[in-house]
Motif scaffolding. Structure first.
Motif, PDB file in Angstrom:
ATOM      1  N   UNK A 121      -1.768   7.689  11.966  1.00  0.00           N
ATOM      2  CA  UNK A 121      -3.108   7.108  12.118  1.00  0.00           C
ATOM      3  C   UNK A 121      -3.277   6.400  13.464  1.00  0.00           C
ATOM      4  N   UNK A 122      -2.205   5.840  14.017  1.00  0.00           N
ATOM      5  CA  UNK A 122      -2.301   5.205  15.338  1.00  0.00           C
ATOM      6  C   UNK A 122      -2.582   6.239  16.428  1.00  0.00           C
ATOM      7  N   UNK A 123      -2.030   7.410  16.294  1.00  0.00           N
ATOM      8  CA  UNK A 123      -2.245   8.454  17.297  1.00  0.00           C
ATOM      9  C   UNK A 123      -3.576   9.173  17.099  1.00  0.00           C
ATOM     10  N   UNK A 124      -3.998   9.363  15.864  1.00  0.00           N
ATOM     11  CA  UNK A 124      -5.228  10.107  15.552  1.00  0.00           C
ATOM     12  C   UNK A 124      -6.437   9.212  15.797  1.00  0.00           C
ATOM     13  N   UNK A 137       0.836  -1.194   0.000  1.00  0.00           N
ATOM     14  CA  UNK A 137       0.000   0.000   0.000  1.00  0.00           C
ATOM     15  C   UNK A 137       0.876   1.251   0.000  1.00  0.00           C
ATOM     16  N   UNK A 138       0.289   2.326  -0.442  1.00  0.00           N
ATOM     17  CA  UNK A 138       1.052   3.566  -0.578  1.00  0.00           C
ATOM     18  C   UNK A 138       1.300   4.257   0.758  1.00  0.00           C
ATOM     19  N   UNK A 161       2.807   7.748   7.976  1.00  0.00           N
ATOM     20  CA  UNK A 161       1.353   7.867   7.860  1.00  0.00           C
ATOM     21  C   UNK A 161       0.664   6.851   8.766  1.00  0.00           C
ATOM     22  N   UNK A 162       1.210   5.640   8.835  1.00  0.00           N
ATOM     23  CA  UNK A 162       0.648   4.628   9.724  1.00  0.00           C
ATOM     24  C   UNK A 162       0.797   5.043  11.183  1.00  0.00           C
TER      25      UNK A 162
END
Length: 159
Positions: free
Chosen positions: A66-69, A56-57, A62-63
């Protein structure tokens, strides 16, 4: 002289017996069973792609973002950022007073030392210290492929 004849006869009998045994095991070798027709047809119909599939891009950052958000609004608040630290602190704060004493911080190490000190001398011998070594972690399997028996059962079910 008769010993020579008996020895030669025995050698000849062993050679003949060996020849029959060799031919018998070669002829009795089991051949691999043919692939089921449904599996063979499916393998012929599916064409391989021209190139390997790509990951995946999403980048590593970015991952992590996303874990924090947690609320997925593309912004990390101070509370979201400190949430993982608060959970770790709460695990260490044994009495829940909001203050972390040295004993609370070192409780795991203290418990490990107490468990390893079998003779309760306050010092670890070489044998006792050996018990504190970290256990090797099992490697997670990299492929979750079905076992060959499962494939055969699936082919039987399709027929």
């Amino acid at each position: 002289m008769w010993r020579y004849f008996v020895g030669a006869g025995a050698a000849l009998l062993l050679a003949v017996a060996g020849m029959f045994l060799f031919r018998g095991t070669a002829a009795s070798r089991a051949e691999l069973p043919a692939a089921p027709a449904a599996v063979a047809e499916a393998a012929e119909e599916e064409a391989l792609p021209d190139e390997a599939p790509k990951a995946s891009a999403k980048t590593r950052e970015q991952k992590r973002f996303d874990r924090y958000d947690k609320d997925r609004n593309d912004a990390i608040t101070r509370e979201e950022y400190l949430l993982s630290r608060r959970k770790a602190f709460a695990k260490l704060d044994a009495n829940g007073d909001g203050k972390l004493a040295f004993e609370e911080w070192a409780i795991k190490t203290t418990d490990k030392f107490g468990g390893a000190d079998k003779d309760k001398s306050g010092a670890l011998t070489r044998a006792e210290f050996l018990a504190t070594a970290p256990k090797p972690r099992k490697a997670a399997p990299k492929c979750a492929c079905p076992k060959p028996a499962a494939k055969a059962e699936q082919a039987d079910e399709q027929e």
